[in-house]
Motif scaffolding. Structure first.
Motif, mmCIF file in Angstrom:
data_model
loop_
_atom_site.group_PDB
_atom_site.id
_atom_site.type_symbol
_atom_site.label_atom_id
_atom_site.label_comp_id
_atom_site.label_asym_id
_atom_site.label_seq_id
_atom_site.Cartn_x
_atom_site.Cartn_y
_atom_site.Cartn_z
ATOM 1 N N ALA A 85 48.790 25.499 47.618
ATOM 2 C CA ALA A 85 48.411 26.882 47.879
ATOM 3 C C ALA A 85 47.041 27.135 47.284
ATOM 4 C CB ALA A 85 49.427 27.848 47.268
ATOM 5 N N ILE A 86 46.289 27.999 47.915
ATOM 6 C CA ILE A 86 45.024 28.444 47.329
ATOM 7 C C ILE A 86 45.147 29.922 47.001
ATOM 8 C CG2 ILE A 86 44.029 28.754 49.645
ATOM 9 C CD1 ILE A 86 41.270 28.338 48.370
ATOM 10 N N VAL A 87 44.811 30.269 45.776
ATOM 11 C CA VAL A 87 44.774 31.664 45.343
ATOM 12 C C VAL A 87 43.453 31.814 44.605
ATOM 13 C CG1 VAL A 87 45.902 33.502 44.046
ATOM 14 C CG2 VAL A 87 47.286 31.673 45.070
ATOM 15 N N ALA A 88 42.557 32.643 45.141
ATOM 16 C CA ALA A 88 41.209 32.639 44.588
ATOM 17 C C ALA A 88 40.445 33.910 44.920
ATOM 18 C CB ALA A 88 40.433 31.430 45.123
ATOM 19 N N GLU A 97 42.460 27.095 42.656
ATOM 20 C CA GLU A 97 41.672 28.299 42.422
ATOM 21 C C GLU A 97 40.201 27.931 42.478
ATOM 22 O OE1 GLU A 97 40.780 31.921 39.256
ATOM 23 O OE2 GLU A 97 41.958 30.193 38.592
ATOM 24 N N VAL A 98 39.483 28.545 43.393
ATOM 25 C CA VAL A 98 38.048 28.317 43.526
ATOM 26 C C VAL A 98 37.311 29.412 42.781
ATOM 27 C CG1 VAL A 98 36.116 28.253 45.154
ATOM 28 C CG2 VAL A 98 38.276 27.145 45.732
ATOM 29 N N GLY A 99 36.352 29.008 41.969
ATOM 30 C CA GLY A 99 35.578 29.995 41.227
ATOM 31 C C GLY A 99 36.380 30.749 40.191
ATOM 32 N N PRO A 100 37.019 30.051 39.256
ATOM 33 C CA PRO A 100 37.832 30.749 38.254
ATOM 34 C C PRO A 100 37.023 31.629 37.316
ATOM 35 C CG PRO A 100 37.586 28.430 37.687
ATOM 36 C CD PRO A 100 37.049 28.585 39.077
ATOM 37 N N GLY A 101 35.732 31.373 37.240
ATOM 38 C CA GLY A 101 34.879 32.210 36.399
ATOM 39 C C GLY A 101 35.297 32.190 34.944
ATOM 40 N N LEU A 102 35.579 33.359 34.390
ATOM 41 C CA LEU A 102 35.951 33.473 32.983
ATOM 42 C C LEU A 102 37.441 33.256 32.751
ATOM 43 C CD1 LEU A 102 33.681 36.524 32.167
ATOM 44 C CD2 LEU A 102 33.379 34.183 31.322
ATOM 45 N N GLY A 103 38.227 33.147 33.832
ATOM 46 C CA GLY A 103 39.635 32.785 33.676
ATOM 47 C C GLY A 103 40.636 33.902 33.882
ATOM 48 N N SER A 104 40.215 35.055 34.394
ATOM 49 C CA SER A 104 41.145 36.182 34.549
ATOM 50 C C SER A 104 42.332 35.828 35.428
ATOM 51 C CB SER A 104 40.411 37.388 35.151
ATOM 52 O OG SER A 104 39.401 37.846 34.296
ATOM 53 N N LEU A 105 42.058 35.301 36.620
ATOM 54 C CA LEU A 105 43.140 34.953 37.540
ATOM 55 C C LEU A 105 43.853 33.683 37.092
ATOM 56 C CD1 LEU A 105 44.710 35.465 40.141
ATOM 57 C CD2 LEU A 105 42.859 34.363 41.414
#
Length: 301
Positions: free
Chosen positions: A141-144, A66-74
């Motif tokens: 896998a990439i999911v982002a 995950e690229v750029g998870p930010g605050l963690g929603s995804l």
């Protein structure tokens, strides 16, 4: 080596996903003001992240990047279904806070999370646990939710750097998703489409409403899905991409003229094109990635 698969089913550990209130509270606690420079638009809708994970089709055999998870929603939606989540975050404040968010909202899943503070444009396979002895190890896998201002170069860099990446589902600007998935001959087809086709087959996987983000972006968003495939040629990728770039730099011109600088002259370009079985008067948007590889192979010495 991939992490050992974990059991799946009704008894799986769960995580409490972030909604609008939680996202804003986290941002306030961190003193965070989302910046356009870093492409920070945070998803705050639990149904959207559930939909993304479901559409991605990842399971307990996958190590997800995950690229750029930010605050963690995804991140919180991925952890219950994946064997491991590798989160790459450029912002040290967000990177430092992510583990605490997961510990608070999904304590049973903390050991599945790996956080790397790095620029996704420069992150290396080694940083993500891939070694020369086992280049196919690491993320599968990439999911982002990719930062929109660098989505294309980030995706191409990761596919080049991580040979074990087999599938992906990324959220990008809708216009970028159209370009990346565009087939030869379409109006949207361009250098990004051709370069992605070197690595994978791609398709649009649906729209994403603006209202699910904070702050609300000024552009529409969409999902792009891809599946890796074998490279279409043994010609070195750098040589093929050089042809792609030269061709689309002057996309309104016939390739005989558009590739004159690359080949050394218009006559040399015509010779290469005819050797590759391509009409010299063809334009770049009509040529698929295999055709560009054939042109690269026919370049005059």
């Amino acid at each position: 080596m991939n992490a050992a698969p974990h059991p799946s089913g009704p008894g799986d550990p769960e995580s409490r996903l972030l909604g609008p209130v939680e996202v804003r509270a986290l941002a306030e606690r961190l003193g965070l003001r989302p910046t356009k420079k870093l492409g920070q638009n945070f998803v705050h809708d639990p149904n959207t992240v559930r939909r993304i994970v479901r559409t991605a089709g990842v399971d307990d055999t996958d190590e997800v990047l995950e690229v750029g998870p930010g605050l963690g929603s995804l991140t919180l939606a991925l952890l219950p279904v994946a064997a491991r989540v590798h989160a790459v975050e450029i912002d040290p404040v967000l990177s430092g806070a992510l583990a605490g968010t997961v510990a608070d909202r999904a304590p049973a899943l903390v050991d599945r999370l790996r956080i790397t503070t790095a620029d996704a444009l420069r992150v290396t396979a080694e940083q993500l646990g891939v070694t020369a002895d086992d280049p196919a190890a690491g993320p599968t896998a990439i999911v982002a939710n990719l930062p929109y201002n660098v989505a294309v170069p980030v995706l191409l860099h990761l596919l080049a750097e991580l040979p074990g990446l087999r599938t992906g589902l990324v959220m990008v600007q809708a216009e970028v998703a159209d370009r990346m998935a565009a087939p030869p001959g379409s109006r949207e087809y361009g250098a990004p489409s051709a370069k992605l086709a070197w690595y994978a087959s791609a398709r649009r996987a649906g729209p994403v409403p603006r209202a699910v983000f904070w702050p609300v972006p000024g552009v529409d968003s969409g999902l792009l899905a891809f599946t890796r495939r074998e490279a279409p040629s043994d010609v070195p990728k750098a040589e093929v991409f050089a042809v792609v770039e030269a061709a689309f730099a002057q996309r309104r011109k016939a390739l005989r003229s558009g590739l004159a600088g690359w080949a050394g002259s218009a006559a040399a370009a015509e010779t290469a094109l005819r050797s590759a079985g391509i009409d010299p008067m063809t334009r770049a948007e009509r040529v698929d990635i295999a055709g560009f590889a054939a042109i690269a192979a026919a370049r005059p010495a």
